[in-house]
Design a protein around this motif. Sequence first.
Motif: not given
Length: 305
Positions: A188-201, A224-237
């Motif tokens: 983590t530094g400044g504006f980024v999170d050190g994440t490889g792949i983010l899927v943010d619903g 820091e984070d390889g794959i990060y999935i967040e805020d995926v609601p019900t009904g998603s795939d």
Amino acid sequence: MMKRRRIVKLALTASVAGSLLVPALVYTQVTGQVLNPRLRQSYPSLSAAVAAAAANDTLLVSGTLSGTNAILDSATDTLPAGLKIVAGRGLRGTLRVTSQANCVGNVILNVSNRQGPVLIQGLTLVVPDECTGIYSDGAVSNGAPLTVRGVLIQRAAATASINGIFLYDEFDGPFLIEQNVIQSTGTTGGFVDGTGILVDGDGANPITATVRGNRVGQAGATTEDGIYIEDVPTGSDVVVERNIVDGGNQSGSLAGIWVDDSDGVIVRRNTVRNIVATAAAGDGVWDFRSRIPQHPGAAERHREQ
């Protein structure tokens, strides 16, 4: 007389063949350009090539584009439906940005402003400190499909902290993030999170996304984070499968695969290894069903589900 006719015939055949082959050679051998085969036109910058493109065009990136020539800005660059931005045959198309000042909104490829499906394939992205390689914002994209395949993302410097592929507040889709290599992200530094792949619903509208066959991280480097999935609601795939995440045995590597505040997510047949952090929740693999962190320690850990 017959011999002369044969010579004329051979010369004509060679001329016809040359007229067919020369354009292909031109379009694959020019370097440091973005080429539109339909228009038979090359451009010095990716932004200029996109501005001239029409629906379903293919843009071939050949050689290396540097600095602002390598940038797409969502505020000014509208990607037509069906656009394909790919590496030219035989030449690994490289987008090299070494200064954060050249990253508009801290992003190299902001593909949010697309009018329909878009494909990004086979490119190399060299990303400077505090920047993101490929970014899409659902508020701008309106959930239009996006495929990112076979892209190599590298840090511009060993000390850089970057994000690889970021889908932010996205919905609908489908989104396919497949067979990409993100060598490392730093921490983590400044504006980024050190994440490889983010899927943010967006937390409200279902999203369809597949994150498959990617390699994130490498030995001796921090992710820091390889794959990060967040805020995926019900009904998603959303499916996360057959990925390899390597924390590099570095103390700054916190999570291999992290799924948070989500429903409708399947994580299966992934390999997470060399995650050594012990202080933060989510070390190794975050179990999205029970929200209980796994602690693989320094040893390599394989998780299949």
